[in-house]
Scaffold this motif. Structure first.
Motif, PDB file in Angstrom:
ATOM      1  N   THR A   9       1.077  -1.278   0.354  1.00 44.79           N
ATOM      2  CA  THR A   9       0.055   0.483   0.298  1.00 44.79           C
ATOM      3  C   THR A   9       0.658   1.367   0.020  1.00 44.79           C
TER       4      THR A   9
ATOM      5  N   GLU B 202      -8.261  -5.535   0.276  1.00 44.18           N
ATOM      6  CA  GLU B 202      -9.512  -4.770  -0.635  1.00 44.18           C
ATOM      7  C   GLU B 202      -9.050  -3.588  -0.345  1.00 44.18           C
ATOM      8  N   SER B 203      -8.559  -2.480   0.333  1.00 42.38           N
ATOM      9  CA  SER B 203      -7.909  -1.972   1.475  1.00 42.38           C
ATOM     10  C   SER B 203      -6.635  -1.217   0.125  1.00 42.38           C
TER      11      SER B 203
ATOM     12  N   ASP C 125      -7.794  -0.841  -3.241  1.00 42.94           N
ATOM     13  CA  ASP C 125      -8.497   0.530  -3.189  1.00 42.94           C
ATOM     14  C   ASP C 125      -7.319   1.428  -2.944  1.00 42.94           C
ATOM     15  N   TYR C 126      -6.067   0.912  -3.912  1.00 43.33           N
ATOM     16  CA  TYR C 126      -5.511   2.296  -3.554  1.00 43.33           C
ATOM     17  C   TYR C 126      -4.562   1.766  -4.863  1.00 43.33           C
TER      18      TYR C 126
ATOM     19  N   GLU D  57      -6.711   0.559  -7.453  1.00 37.96           N
ATOM     20  CA  GLU D  57      -7.988   1.321  -8.112  1.00 37.96           C
ATOM     21  C   GLU D  57      -7.902   3.104  -8.103  1.00 37.96           C
ATOM     22  N   ALA D  58      -7.364   3.656  -7.692  1.00 36.83           N
ATOM     23  CA  ALA D  58      -7.381   4.684  -7.604  1.00 36.83           C
ATOM     24  C   ALA D  58      -6.406   5.216  -8.787  1.00 36.83           C
TER      25      ALA D  58
END
Length: 256
Positions: free
Chosen positions: A66, A129-130, A133-134, A136-137
Motif C-alpha cells: 500500500t 481490499e484496502s 483500493d489504492y 484502483e485509485a
C-alpha cells in the motif's frame, strides 16, 4: 491531546516502525524467510504486539505494498495535472511507471509478491481490499486521461471504454517490468534497452488508436527529448533513470 488521540498516534508510529523493519528483512532475505518472531525481536516489541497490527505476515506484505501504491498515486497525479496534451500525458504515465520501479525497487518487488495467488488467498480480505483500493485509485487517474482525450477530440473511443484502452498500456508496462527484472532473461533473449522499447511501443499503440497528434515511434531524437521534458517538468526531484532500468546496467544513456 486526548488519551485516545495519543494512543492512536503511538499505534501508528509503532506500526510504521514495524513495517520499516519488515521491508528491510524482505529485501535482505525474501518474503518466504520473514519470521514474525524475528521481526518482533528486531522491532523490540513482543510477538503478540505484532499481531495486534497484522493478523498474518501476508497482511503485513499488503500494507507494505500500500505504501508503494500511495507513492505511485502521487507520481501519477503529477502527470494528470501536467500542462500537456492528452497524448503526452498518456505517454508520460509510462515514464512515471518506469521511474517508480527504478526509484523504488523494493516497492516494485512487493507489488509482484502480492499478485501471487497463495498470498492473495492468505491475506485478510479487508486488508487485501484496502490495498486494492489504492491500486484502483491509480487506475482511475489513468482512466481520466483517456476521458480527457475523448472530450477534447484527441481520441475516438468508438465502442471501447477508458478501462479497456488503459488496460493495454498497463499490461505492456507490467510485462516489461516482469521480464526485465527476471534474472538473466533479457540477456538470454538479447533484448537491449527494454524501457526505451516500451516507450516506442506506447507510441505505436497511441498511433494505432489514432490518438492525436500522431507521432513517429521510430524517431529516437523525439523520444529522448520527450524523456527529458517529462523528467524536467514533472520529476526533477527524482534521479534520472537508466535506460534499461536494470541494476547491472553500466552503459551510458548515450548508448541508447
Amino acid at each position: 491531546m486526548s488519551t485516545a488521540q495519543r494512543r492512536e498516534r503511538e499505534f501508528a508510529a509503532r506500526e510504521k516502525a514495524i513495517l520499516g523493519h519488515a521491508r528491510t528483512m524482505i529485501r535482505d532475505a525474501g518474503f518466504l524467510n520473514l519470521q514474525m518472531a524475528e521481526l518482533a525481536r528486531r522491532s523490540e516489541y513482543a510477538t503478540g504486539t505484532l499481531y495486534h497490527h497484522f493478523r498474518c505476515k501476508e497482511d503485513l506484505l499488503y500494507m507494505l505494498a500500500t505504501e508503494g501504491m500511495q507513492e505511485r498515486q502521487i507520481m501519477l497525479r503529477r502527470v494528470v495535472d501536467w500542462d500537456a496534451n492528452s497524448r503526452d500525458r498518456m505517454a508520460a504515465t509510462g515514464y512515471a511507471d518506469w521511474l517508480f520501479v527504478e526509484a523504488h525497487p523494493d516497492h516494485f518487488r512487493l507489488e509482484q509478491l502480492v499478485r501471487a495467488a497463495d498470498i492473495w488467498m492468505r491475506a485478510t480480505p479487508q486488508v487485501r481490499e484496502s490495498t486494492m483500493d489504492y491500486g484502483e485509485a491509480c487506475a482511475r487517474l489513468v482512466f481520466g486521461i483517456v476521458g480527457d482525450a475523448a472530450r477534447m477530440g484527441d481520441l475516438d473511443l468508438k465502442d471501447r471504454t477508458a478501462q479497456q484502452i488503459a488496460f493495454g498500456f498497463w499490461t505492456m508496462s507490467v510485462g516489461t517490468h516482469t521480464m526485465t527484472h527476471a534474472e538473466g532473461l533479457i540477456e538470454r533473449l538479447d533484448v537491449r534497452q527494454p524501457y526505451v522499447m516500451l516507450a516506442r511501443n506506447y507510441q505505436a499503440l497511441l498511433n494505432a488508436l489514432n490518438w492525436m497528434p500522431l507521432q513517429d515511434p521510430g524517431d529516437e531524437n523525439a523520444l529522448h527529448m520527450f524523456f527529458e521534458r517529462v523528467h524536467s517538468e514533472l520529476f526533477s526531484d527524482y534521479p534520472v533513470p537508466r535506460w534499461s532500468g536494470r541494476k547491472d546496467e553500466s552503459e551510458s544513456q548515450d548508448d541508447a
